[in-house]
Every structure is written in structure tokens, then in C-alpha cells.
Enzyme design. Sequence first.
Site, PDB file in Angstrom:
ATOM      1  N   ILE A   1      12.433   1.490  11.217  1.00 38.96           N
ATOM      2  CA  ILE A   1      11.832   2.536  12.046  1.00 38.96           C
ATOM      3  C   ILE A   1      12.118   2.341  13.531  1.00 38.96           C
ATOM      4  CG2 ILE A   1      10.021   3.140  10.394  1.00 38.96           C
ATOM      5  CD1 ILE A   1       8.050   1.559  12.248  1.00 38.96           C
TER       6      ILE A   1
ATOM      7  N   TYR B   1      -1.040  -9.826  15.574  1.00 32.78           N
ATOM      8  CA  TYR B   1      -0.908  -8.711  14.625  1.00 32.78           C
ATOM      9  C   TYR B   1      -1.882  -7.587  14.967  1.00 32.78           C
ATOM     10  CZ  TYR B   1      -2.195  -5.949  10.544  1.00 32.78           C
ATOM     11  OH  TYR B   1      -2.525  -4.906   9.720  1.00 32.78           O
TER      12      TYR B   1
ATOM     13  N   ASP C   1      -8.402 -24.511   9.924  1.00 33.18           N
ATOM     14  CA  ASP C   1      -8.622 -23.080  10.128  1.00 33.18           C
ATOM     15  C   ASP C   1      -7.473 -22.449  10.912  1.00 33.18           C
ATOM     16  OD1 ASP C   1      -9.933 -20.699   9.849  1.00 33.18           O
ATOM     17  OD2 ASP C   1     -11.568 -21.162  11.237  1.00 33.18           O
TER      18      ASP C   1
ATOM     19  N   LYS D   1      -1.245  -3.625  16.311  1.00 28.71           N
ATOM     20  CA  LYS D   1      -1.750  -2.423  15.639  1.00 28.71           C
ATOM     21  C   LYS D   1      -2.666  -1.613  16.564  1.00 28.71           C
ATOM     22  CE  LYS D   1      -1.141  -1.418  11.823  1.00 28.71           C
ATOM     23  NZ  LYS D   1      -0.084  -0.583  11.196  1.00 28.71           N
TER      24      LYS D   1
ATOM     25  N   ILE E   1       0.840  -1.207   0.000  1.00 28.28           N
ATOM     26  CA  ILE E   1       0.000   0.000   0.000  1.00 28.28           C
ATOM     27  C   ILE E   1       0.870   1.250   0.000  1.00 28.28           C
ATOM     28  CG2 ILE E   1      -1.953   1.171   1.075  1.00 28.28           C
ATOM     29  CD1 ILE E   1      -2.618  -1.391   2.562  1.00 28.28           C
TER      30      ILE E   1
ATOM     31  N   THR F   1      -5.560  -0.588  10.775  1.00 28.80           N
ATOM     32  CA  THR F   1      -6.269  -1.683  10.102  1.00 28.80           C
ATOM     33  C   THR F   1      -7.654  -1.863  10.710  1.00 28.80           C
ATOM     34  OG1 THR F   1      -6.289  -4.096   9.784  1.00 28.80           O
ATOM     35  CG2 THR F   1      -5.104  -3.284  11.684  1.00 28.80           C
ATOM     36  N   ASP F   2      -8.581  -2.395   9.923  1.00 28.04           N
ATOM     37  CA  ASP F   2      -9.898  -2.718  10.470  1.00 28.04           C
ATOM     38  C   ASP F   2      -9.823  -3.845  11.493  1.00 28.04           C
ATOM     39  OD1 ASP F   2      -9.343  -4.794   8.664  1.00 28.04           O
ATOM     40  OD2 ASP F   2     -11.208  -4.581   7.532  1.00 28.04           O
ATOM     41  N   GLU F   3      -8.729  -4.591  11.511  1.00 33.10           N
ATOM     42  CA  GLU F   3      -8.614  -5.746  12.407  1.00 33.10           C
ATOM     43  C   GLU F   3      -8.521  -5.356  13.877  1.00 33.10           C
ATOM     44  OE1 GLU F   3      -6.280  -9.104  11.221  1.00 33.10           O
ATOM     45  OE2 GLU F   3      -6.192  -8.417   9.145  1.00 33.10           O
TER      46      GLU F   3
ATOM     47  N   ALA G   1       4.873   1.579   7.649  1.00 36.24           N
ATOM     48  CA  ALA G   1       5.835   0.544   8.047  1.00 36.24           C
ATOM     49  C   ALA G   1       5.230  -0.361   9.115  1.00 36.24           C
ATOM     50  CB  ALA G   1       7.111   1.195   8.572  1.00 36.24           C
TER      51      ALA G   1
ATOM     52  N   ASN H   1      -6.975  -4.537   1.582  1.00 37.30           N
ATOM     53  CA  ASN H   1      -6.550  -4.004   0.290  1.00 37.30           C
ATOM     54  C   ASN H   1      -6.134  -5.144  -0.632  1.00 37.30           C
ATOM     55  OD1 ASN H   1      -5.221  -0.684   0.285  1.00 37.30           O
ATOM     56  ND2 ASN H   1      -6.708  -1.476   1.724  1.00 37.30           N
TER      57      ASN H   1
END
Length: 326
Positions: free
Chosen positions: A61, A150, A272, A154, A17, A126-128, A83, A180
Site C-alpha cells: 500500500i 505500533y 515483561d 495506528k 482479520i 485498534t483499541d490500543e 493492511a 481478535n
Amino acid sequence: MGKGKLKIAVTGGAGFIGSAFVRLLINRNKKVIVIDKLTYAGDLARLKEVEGRYKFYQADICDETAIESIFKKEKPEIIVNFAAETHVDRSILDAGAFLQTNVIGTRVLLDLSKKYRLKRFVHISTDEVYGDIKKGKFHENSPLKPNSPYAASKASADLLIRSYIRTYGFPAIIIRPCNNYGPWQYPEKLIPLAILAVLKGERVPVYADGKNIREWLYVEDSAGGILKILEKGKIGGIYNLGSRQEMQNIEVVKSILKKMKQPGSLIKFVKDRPGHDFRYSLDSRKVFKELGWRPKLGFTAGLDFTVEWCLRHKDWLLDAGKEIKK
């Protein structure tokens, strides 16, 4: 924010992105600095079409000394932070790198941006961070309930930024995009992974029954939305960036197979993912109404473009895919 010639530093600008955003900035005649560690998911090939029109620094970073030297030399006025470690499956195997980059790295950028009095800090989340939702949609004030390491990393960065906004009057904006997809996506994600499997003559792995639902946004539309928020968004604001285009994973894979003239029998259902979120869905009315942004490309057309691009660039896709563990 005005549209003057401000210098913009894009961290993670060689990523999927981030590179789309850099290409957009440069095509709008912006002054751009790209900072990227060039991990497995970073690739300067994504920026070939704008080669020579940006300054590049290979840096982590989390490396405060290296990032500060770039700030001293280049004096950026805006930072847009892409990043991040982003792949959920990798975070389940080892959360360490996710905490380091996504939390500690964000802290480094925040402190240096504060020290050098940057005009704006735009953070790509993120939407997560919201967790999953069976019915309805997440709005910007929904509680954060991340379900993977993850997503937790975030969400941690989002909360840290929120604290800087409140405590220091820090000029930050948080953007939470949905899934995305599009050209140049590293093939550990669902769409390029499925295309890569077909190119290699392999079956396409799909978790469980494939009925997990995601909201899909074409990467160039996403870049346009991020630029709109950078230019017009309110300091201290949070913006969901969604498309209102939801699909089950199994529907996405079947569409890819159909476009590639392959049978549905190539689908291979696998065990899963632990803690697998069922559905993400964003209420994006804020960016639609306040800023007048809308995605231009529907999912069917976007997927067509993506498959066609992958077929034209199959050497890149196959080469990138060599790093993926089965």
C-alpha cells in the site's frame, strides 16, 4: 449505504482479520478485490475456500504507482483497509516498518481514494490507540494515548483520516476492534503462540505475572461487525468493536492448557514487555445500540473452536511458527 453490488477492495485481505472479512463478503455475494503485500503474516491459504471468487493483487500500500494502477483497472467503489504491521513486540524492536505501512501507506490509500472519488473508506484501527485503563471503559471520544510504537502508528493514521474527513469531507469510517482471535491467526499472538508451544513440546511464555487484561472477540464475529458498520455506519464516524469479554492473559493460557490436557507447569513467566499496557476495555454501546450488532460467540466456545482448528491444521501452524524468533 445500500446493499447493491458495489466493488469492494480489501487491503491486507490475506491477513488474519482481513481474510475472515473477505470470506464473509464473498459468501454474501459481494464483488471483492484483495490487495496484499504477502509479508510474513499474509497467506493466501486463508482464502482457499473462496478461491477463484475474488481478484488478487500482490502490492504494497506504500507503492502509490502500483495501487493507482489497481484503482484505474478495477475502479473499486469502497476500500476497507486492514493492511498494517500489527505486532507490538516487533514495533518495539524496530518502529520503521510500522510508520511506513501504518501511516504512509494509509496516506497513499487516502489520497488515491479521494482522487478516484470512492464512496466509502473504512479503516481498521485498534483499541490500543487509547492506551490502557485500570477501571472503566474507553468510548469513541476518549483521548488517544498510545503507549507502543505500533499503537502510536495506528493513532497517527486515525488522526490523519480525521483530518481528511474534516478538511475534504472525505467519506471515511474508523473502526477500533479489541483483541481478535480464532482460526488462521499468525502464531506470534498470545493464543496461537501458546497452542504452538504445546504442539512443539515447549513451555508457554507469559509476560510478567500474566495479569494483563484484554477484551477478546472471535474473528468471524469481528468480520460481521465490520460489515455491519460498512453497510450501516455513519460517514465520519468512529466505532468501537468490543465483546465485553475480558480475561487476564494467564487465564487465557491456563484455559488453553486445560483444553489441550496439559499441566499448568508448562507456563514460563518471562521478563515483561517494555511499556506493557495493563488493561484494554471498550465501551461498544454505539455499535450495539445504533447498528444492532452483537458478537454471537462467547469466549469459551470461541477458544474451543480455535484450539480444535489449530489441532486440525497443526502443519500450517508449525510451518508459520518457523519464522518466529525466540
